[in-house]
Motif scaffolding. Structure first.
Motif, PDB file in Angstrom:
ATOM      1  N   ALA A  88     113.242  71.759  87.952  1.00 54.72           N
ATOM      2  CA  ALA A  88     112.480  71.905  86.714  1.00 54.72           C
ATOM      3  C   ALA A  88     110.991  72.073  87.001  1.00 54.72           C
ATOM      4  CB  ALA A  88     112.706  70.702  85.809  1.00 54.72           C
ATOM      5  N   LEU A  89     110.382  72.981  86.279  1.00 51.03           N
ATOM      6  CA  LEU A  89     108.932  73.176  86.318  1.00 51.03           C
ATOM      7  C   LEU A  89     108.283  72.359  85.202  1.00 51.03           C
ATOM      8  CD1 LEU A  89     109.083  77.046  86.805  1.00 51.03           C
ATOM      9  CD2 LEU A  89     108.945  75.288  88.598  1.00 51.03           C
ATOM     10  N   ILE A  90     108.802  72.509  83.991  1.00 49.03           N
ATOM     11  CA  ILE A  90     108.481  71.610  82.877  1.00 49.03           C
ATOM     12  C   ILE A  90     109.625  70.606  82.827  1.00 49.03           C
ATOM     13  CG2 ILE A  90     108.037  71.392  80.402  1.00 49.03           C
ATOM     14  CD1 ILE A  90     105.943  73.079  81.827  1.00 49.03           C
ATOM     15  N   LYS A  91     109.320  69.331  82.952  1.00 46.73           N
ATOM     16  CA  LYS A  91     110.342  68.313  83.148  1.00 46.73           C
ATOM     17  C   LYS A  91     110.934  67.816  81.831  1.00 46.73           C
ATOM     18  CE  LYS A  91     109.339  68.223  87.585  1.00 46.73           C
ATOM     19  NZ  LYS A  91     110.250  68.768  88.621  1.00 46.73           N
ATOM     20  N   TYR A  92     112.223  67.513  81.885  1.00 40.13           N
ATOM     21  CA  TYR A  92     112.903  66.848  80.772  1.00 40.13           C
ATOM     22  C   TYR A  92     113.120  65.393  81.170  1.00 40.13           C
ATOM     23  CZ  TYR A  92     117.879  65.373  80.041  1.00 40.13           C
ATOM     24  OH  TYR A  92     119.053  64.684  79.898  1.00 40.13           O
ATOM     25  N   TRP A  93     112.633  64.470  80.354  1.00 43.60           N
ATOM     26  CA  TRP A  93     112.795  63.052  80.660  1.00 43.60           C
ATOM     27  C   TRP A  93     112.879  62.301  79.341  1.00 43.60           C
ATOM     28  CZ3 TRP A  93     114.701  61.256  84.804  1.00 43.60           C
ATOM     29  CH2 TRP A  93     114.587  59.913  85.166  1.00 43.60           C
ATOM     30  N   GLY A  94     114.061  61.808  79.053  1.00 46.29           N
ATOM     31  CA  GLY A  94     114.323  61.177  77.763  1.00 46.29           C
ATOM     32  C   GLY A  94     115.280  62.033  76.956  1.00 46.29           C
TER      33      GLY A  94
ATOM     34  N   LYS B  20      98.715  74.253  88.664  1.00 45.86           N
ATOM     35  CA  LYS B  20      98.176  73.129  87.891  1.00 45.86           C
ATOM     36  C   LYS B  20      99.232  72.518  86.978  1.00 45.86           C
ATOM     37  CE  LYS B  20      93.420  74.906  87.747  1.00 45.86           C
ATOM     38  NZ  LYS B  20      92.360  75.455  86.849  1.00 45.86           N
ATOM     39  N   ILE B  21      99.984  73.371  86.281  1.00 41.31           N
ATOM     40  CA  ILE B  21     100.996  72.865  85.351  1.00 41.31           C
ATOM     41  C   ILE B  21     102.146  72.209  86.105  1.00 41.31           C
ATOM     42  CG2 ILE B  21     102.802  73.580  83.732  1.00 41.31           C
ATOM     43  CD1 ILE B  21     100.833  75.396  82.415  1.00 41.31           C
ATOM     44  N   VAL B  22     102.629  72.858  87.156  1.00 35.34           N
ATOM     45  CA  VAL B  22     103.800  72.359  87.882  1.00 35.34           C
ATOM     46  C   VAL B  22     103.512  71.012  88.539  1.00 35.34           C
ATOM     47  CG1 VAL B  22     105.307  72.800  89.869  1.00 35.34           C
ATOM     48  CG2 VAL B  22     104.860  74.618  88.211  1.00 35.34           C
ATOM     49  N   GLU B  23     102.374  70.895  89.192  1.00 34.56           N
ATOM     50  CA  GLU B  23     102.063  69.623  89.841  1.00 34.56           C
ATOM     51  C   GLU B  23     101.775  68.527  88.824  1.00 34.56           C
ATOM     52  OE1 GLU B  23     100.587  71.057  94.251  1.00 34.56           O
ATOM     53  OE2 GLU B  23      99.059  70.285  92.861  1.00 34.56           O
ATOM     54  N   SER B  24     101.092  68.871  87.748  1.00 28.77           N
ATOM     55  CA  SER B  24     100.828  67.885  86.699  1.00 28.77           C
ATOM     56  C   SER B  24     102.132  67.373  86.092  1.00 28.77           C
ATOM     57  CB  SER B  24      99.949  68.497  85.609  1.00 28.77           C
ATOM     58  OG  SER B  24      99.844  67.616  84.500  1.00 28.77           O
ATOM     59  N   GLU B  25     103.069  68.284  85.854  1.00 27.92           N
ATOM     60  CA  GLU B  25     104.365  67.889  85.296  1.00 27.92           C
ATOM     61  C   GLU B  25     105.104  66.928  86.242  1.00 27.92           C
ATOM     62  OE1 GLU B  25     106.634  68.662  82.619  1.00 27.92           O
ATOM     63  OE2 GLU B  25     104.811  69.064  81.495  1.00 27.92           O
ATOM     64  N   ALA B  26     105.059  67.216  87.529  1.00 23.85           N
ATOM     65  CA  ALA B  26     105.743  66.356  88.505  1.00 23.85           C
ATOM     66  C   ALA B  26     105.160  64.949  88.495  1.00 23.85           C
ATOM     67  CB  ALA B  26     105.642  66.965  89.902  1.00 23.85           C
ATOM     68  N   LEU B  27     103.843  64.866  88.500  1.00 21.50           N
ATOM     69  CA  LEU B  27     103.192  63.553  88.531  1.00 21.50           C
ATOM     70  C   LEU B  27     103.369  62.824  87.198  1.00 21.50           C
ATOM     71  CD1 LEU B  27      99.970  64.471  90.522  1.00 21.50           C
ATOM     72  CD2 LEU B  27     102.005  63.279  91.359  1.00 21.50           C
ATOM     73  N   THR B  28     103.394  63.576  86.095  1.00 24.10           N
ATOM     74  CA  THR B  28     103.629  62.954  84.789  1.00 24.10           C
ATOM     75  C   THR B  28     105.023  62.345  84.730  1.00 24.10           C
ATOM     76  OG1 THR B  28     102.127  64.478  83.663  1.00 24.10           O
ATOM     77  CG2 THR B  28     103.758  63.362  82.302  1.00 24.10           C
ATOM     78  N   LEU B  29     106.016  63.071  85.265  1.00 23.36           N
ATOM     79  CA  LEU B  29     107.386  62.552  85.298  1.00 23.36           C
ATOM     80  C   LEU B  29     107.416  61.175  85.968  1.00 23.36           C
ATOM     81  CD1 LEU B  29     110.523  62.823  85.130  1.00 23.36           C
ATOM     82  CD2 LEU B  29     110.399  64.011  87.335  1.00 23.36           C
TER      83      LEU B  29
END
Length: 361
Positions: free
Chosen positions: A29-35, A264-273
């Motif tokens: 996933a590039l944009i993560k699904y969590w929940g 920027k988006i991909v790494e931010s999404e990973a760290l947000t997850l």
């Protein structure tokens, strides 16, 4: 389409026996699904690259019973050996999909499955595994009901896979698949994944993914438990909104081939997850010290070399290194020189974008 569309009219179970085999890939996933909500509905939309090398191959041999039974009849072999701890998950999956596959209690199934990568180590083995089983079962239904067209088959396969594991619905097709209703994406649905419907620049059509196996052991907190911890999470509402916003931002990035903004988006999404994991109650950390060491070395290398490699993480300690085709030689050398030392037994997997599951003869 709605759930009712995946319930076919009555058909006869006239096929006595047979065998079907599918190879289904994992995805990242590039944009993560969590929940998630009830019935495997995602709390936010996601988008992923379908992979190639990381895959599950599943064979289902089926034989008609003398009479329909009250319980599901199946044997399960994982990499050639009985795997009793997998059976409850398959049992749960069968219960969820029985309404849509009414023949399930009329047959005995022998399910044989194997992975090309370590199970339960954050490489989405549930995605490839459950999508492969869903495809095999739907192929059996297509044998019983040959009028099923190809578009319906793909949608229903994704729909069924989702009921086994949410991210599995993104492994049916490729190369970019979006799952989850999103106002900015025509045709998007919470019920199944769709091929990304907008223009994608050539630079993103042959991306590579080298997976650094930091920890091949089973995760101490499963994804199922992690998803449940998003209920009542203090930052959940903002996170779900952020995913929608990032999908909107990603559309022009993918169209224009803007690799810098993609990073920027991909790494931010990973760290947000992982940030959501660390701020849930109870909180937990799936990253390992070597995960962080690898991330820091990627940042240092990118700054010094002006390379366009980046990282992403799934629900585990392993690091996915993403990079364009034209940088593969330089990135491979960097991985060998600096990152392999931080992998368990110096192991890693070279993968790249793929185009979905395949039926094997």
């Amino acid at each position: 389409m709605t759930e009712k569309d995946f319930k076919l009219p009555d058909y006869s179970y006239d096929k006595v026996e047979g065998n079907v085999v599918y190879k289904s890939p994992s995805n990242i996933a590039l944009i993560k699904y969590w929940g998630k909500k009830e019935n495997q509905i995602p709390a936010n939309p996601s988008i992923s690259f379908t992979l190639t090398a990381c895959a599950t191959t599943t064979s289902i041999t089926y034989k008609k019973l003398k009479a329909v039974t009250p319980d599901f009849q199946f044997d399960l072999l994982f990499e050639g050996l009985p795997k009793p701890d997998f059976k409850p998950k398959i049992e749960t999956f069968f219960k969820r999909v029985e309404t849509y596959l009414p023949f399930l209690k009329a047959y005995h199934f022998k399910i044989e499955t194997s992975n090309s990568f370590p199970h339960s180590s954050g490489i989405a083995s549930s995605a490839s595994g459950m999508s492969a089983i869903a495809l095999c079962l739907l192929e059996i239904e297509r044998d019983l009901n040959p009028d099923m067209d190809a578009d319906y088959f793909l949608k229903k396969a994704s729909f069924l896979a989702r009921l086994g594991s949410g991210s599995a619905c993104r492994s049916i097709e490729g190369d970019l698949v979006q799952w989850g209703r999103h106002s900015g994406t025509t045709g998007s649905s919470d019920l199944y994944g769709i091929k990304y419907p907008y223009k994608v620049h050539d630079v993103f059509k042959n991306y590579h993914d080298t997976i650094l196996l930091v920890d091949k052991g089973e995760k101490q907190v499963s994804s199922t438990v992690g998803h449940d911890l998003m209920h009542g999470h203090p930052f959940a509402k903002k996170r779900f909104a952020q995913a929608h916003e990032n999908l909107d931002k990603l559309r022009p990035i993918l169209e224009q081939g803007d690799v810098k903004e993609f990073i920027k988006i991909v790494e931010s999404e990973a760290l947000t997850l992982h940030g959501m994991m660390m701020t849930s109650q109870p909180y937990f950390i799936l990253m390992k010290p070597n995960t962080l060491e690898i991330i820091n070395r990627i940042w240092a290398f990118r700054s010094a070399s002006k390379s366009n490699l980046c990282f992403t993480l799934d629900a585990g300690a392993n690091v996915h290194v993403l990079y364009p085709e034209n940088e593969k030689e330089e990135v491979h050398q960097f991985i060998k020189n600096e990152l392999v030392a931080f992998c368990q037994n110096q192991q890693y997997i070279c993968d790249r974008i793929g185009f979905g599951a395949k039926r094997l003869s």
